[in-house]
Design a protein around this motif. Sequence first.
Motif, PDB file in Angstrom:
ATOM      1  N   TRP A 148      45.765  10.896  10.767  1.00 34.11           N
ATOM      2  CA  TRP A 148      44.703  11.751  10.250  1.00 34.11           C
ATOM      3  C   TRP A 148      43.333  11.128  10.508  1.00 34.11           C
ATOM      4  O   TRP A 148      42.397  11.809  10.955  1.00 34.11           O
ATOM      5  CB  TRP A 148      44.913  12.010   8.754  1.00 34.11           C
ATOM      6  N   ARG A 173      42.331  11.693  13.990  1.00 31.29           N
ATOM      7  CA  ARG A 173      41.956  13.080  14.240  1.00 31.29           C
ATOM      8  C   ARG A 173      40.533  13.370  13.782  1.00 31.29           C
ATOM      9  O   ARG A 173      39.834  14.158  14.402  1.00 31.29           O
ATOM     10  CB  ARG A 173      42.912  14.054  13.501  1.00 31.29           C
ATOM     11  N   VAL A 174      40.131  12.793  12.645  1.00 28.59           N
ATOM     12  CA  VAL A 174      38.821  13.161  12.097  1.00 28.59           C
ATOM     13  C   VAL A 174      37.715  12.175  12.450  1.00 28.59           C
ATOM     14  O   VAL A 174      36.549  12.518  12.394  1.00 28.59           O
ATOM     15  CB  VAL A 174      38.871  13.367  10.553  1.00 28.59           C
ATOM     16  N   PHE A 211      36.463  11.458  17.510  1.00 28.88           N
ATOM     17  CA  PHE A 211      36.211  12.632  18.340  1.00 28.88           C
ATOM     18  C   PHE A 211      35.903  12.192  19.773  1.00 28.88           C
ATOM     19  O   PHE A 211      35.260  11.173  19.976  1.00 28.88           O
ATOM     20  CB  PHE A 211      35.031  13.435  17.774  1.00 28.88           C
ATOM     21  N   GLU A 250      33.683  23.957  16.757  1.00 32.95           N
ATOM     22  CA  GLU A 250      32.932  23.990  15.512  1.00 32.95           C
ATOM     23  C   GLU A 250      33.272  25.322  14.852  1.00 32.95           C
ATOM     24  O   GLU A 250      33.001  26.386  15.392  1.00 32.95           O
ATOM     25  CB  GLU A 250      31.436  23.891  15.810  1.00 32.95           C
ATOM     26  N   ASN A 270      41.715  30.528   8.465  1.00 28.22           N
ATOM     27  CA  ASN A 270      42.228  29.247   8.943  1.00 28.22           C
ATOM     28  C   ASN A 270      42.555  29.383  10.414  1.00 28.22           C
ATOM     29  O   ASN A 270      43.382  30.209  10.807  1.00 28.22           O
ATOM     30  CB  ASN A 270      43.470  28.858   8.126  1.00 28.22           C
ATOM     31  N   ASP A 280      44.362  28.401  13.297  1.00 26.29           N
ATOM     32  CA  ASP A 280      45.622  27.683  13.464  1.00 26.29           C
ATOM     33  C   ASP A 280      46.141  27.868  14.887  1.00 26.29           C
ATOM     34  O   ASP A 280      46.374  28.993  15.337  1.00 26.29           O
ATOM     35  CB  ASP A 280      46.639  28.218  12.437  1.00 26.29           C
ATOM     36  N   ILE A 307      47.147  21.865  15.631  1.00 27.84           N
ATOM     37  CA  ILE A 307      45.938  21.729  14.816  1.00 27.84           C
ATOM     38  C   ILE A 307      45.719  23.012  14.023  1.00 27.84           C
ATOM     39  O   ILE A 307      46.121  24.100  14.443  1.00 27.84           O
ATOM     40  CB  ILE A 307      44.655  21.438  15.626  1.00 27.84           C
ATOM     41  N   ALA A 365      42.616  24.351  10.844  1.00 28.24           N
ATOM     42  CA  ALA A 365      41.586  23.975   9.874  1.00 28.24           C
ATOM     43  C   ALA A 365      41.026  25.240   9.247  1.00 28.24           C
ATOM     44  O   ALA A 365      40.983  26.297   9.882  1.00 28.24           O
ATOM     45  CB  ALA A 365      40.471  23.177  10.541  1.00 28.24           C
ATOM     46  N   ILE A 375      32.914  23.353  10.469  1.00 30.14           N
ATOM     47  CA  ILE A 375      34.032  22.410  10.417  1.00 30.14           C
ATOM     48  C   ILE A 375      34.372  21.977  11.848  1.00 30.14           C
ATOM     49  O   ILE A 375      34.730  22.810  12.676  1.00 30.14           O
ATOM     50  CB  ILE A 375      35.272  23.083   9.798  1.00 30.14           C
ATOM     51  N   MET A 383      36.688  20.299  14.756  1.00 28.52           N
ATOM     52  CA  MET A 383      38.084  19.968  15.039  1.00 28.52           C
ATOM     53  C   MET A 383      38.227  19.811  16.548  1.00 28.52           C
ATOM     54  O   MET A 383      37.372  20.278  17.298  1.00 28.52           O
ATOM     55  CB  MET A 383      39.030  21.049  14.493  1.00 28.52           C
ATOM     56  N   TRP A 384      39.265  19.134  16.977  1.00 27.64           N
ATOM     57  CA  TRP A 384      39.405  18.947  18.434  1.00 27.64           C
ATOM     58  C   TRP A 384      40.858  18.800  18.831  1.00 27.64           C
ATOM     59  O   TRP A 384      41.715  18.451  18.017  1.00 27.64           O
ATOM     60  CB  TRP A 384      38.603  17.741  18.894  1.00 27.64           C
TER      61      TRP A 384
END
Length: 285
Positions: free
Chosen positions: A94, A97-98, A101, A174, A183, A185, A191, A193, A201, A203-204
Amino acid sequence: MNSLALINEFLGLPPNASEHGYQIDHILEFAHWFMGALFLGWSLFFIFVLIRFRKSRQPKADHAGVKSGISTHLEFSVVLIEAVLLIGFAIPLWAKRVNEFPSAQDAILVHVVGQQFNWTFHMPGPDGQFGKRNIDLVTNSNPLGIDPNDPAGKDDIVVLGELHVPVNRPVIIELSSKDVIHNFDLPHMRIAADAIPGSLIPMWFKPVKTGTYEVVCGQLCGLGHYGMKGTVVVDSPADYQAWLKERAELAGTQNAPPAGAQKAESPAAKPEQKPAPPAPSPSGH
Ligand SMILES: [Cu+2]
């Protein structure tokens, strides 16, 4: 996926198509085997206790209870395995992941905006710059409220429902929402979010297999939630460039009819467009 994916396959997990996905799959697979073993162990113990302490064999309750230390050891091992799962695998993955990047230079940048009940994708176009967005400019023909007076937005690509990305390049998303919590998904990319109104938010993921993959909304977001699907197409680099070119041409004709003259006549074009913003505003309400 490898040979150790029996439970994942049994549960219907779609094949992984992202670089980090196999790590998620390993954790899922291991956690399910571990929980399965626990379930079996505790069930056998329960049946043993029912027989061992049946009324006919033990008519009188014994307040001294269990004297052997086996249960303590067993429970300690369970706690230990769970701690290893959490501290050894889940939290580091985790954190990666966050916190780690990919650099924005070699990544594809996309704004993903959820609304009841579809996904809109916003890409910066050939100039690599996102145009400004303003919620007051949102109309049916301008779903993201891209400011027509911002030169960076002239070549922006806005697509509803279907996003194309090239294979083997990181994609940085973004994520935001125009109404309720959705969400974003991507089951094949492992992934998901929440898209939260008022929040951006990040995510990648990095797709490693070309193909067409489904996007689903992972939050019960209203009556049309079941139909809130989208598509991410992972293209070969050549196919991606062709799609980008086609979309950029389309954006050129949609965003600014005199596309060729736009850049050169930038100062002259601006006054022409200034009266435009008041028009979308009333229709937007
Ligand atoms: Cu939704």
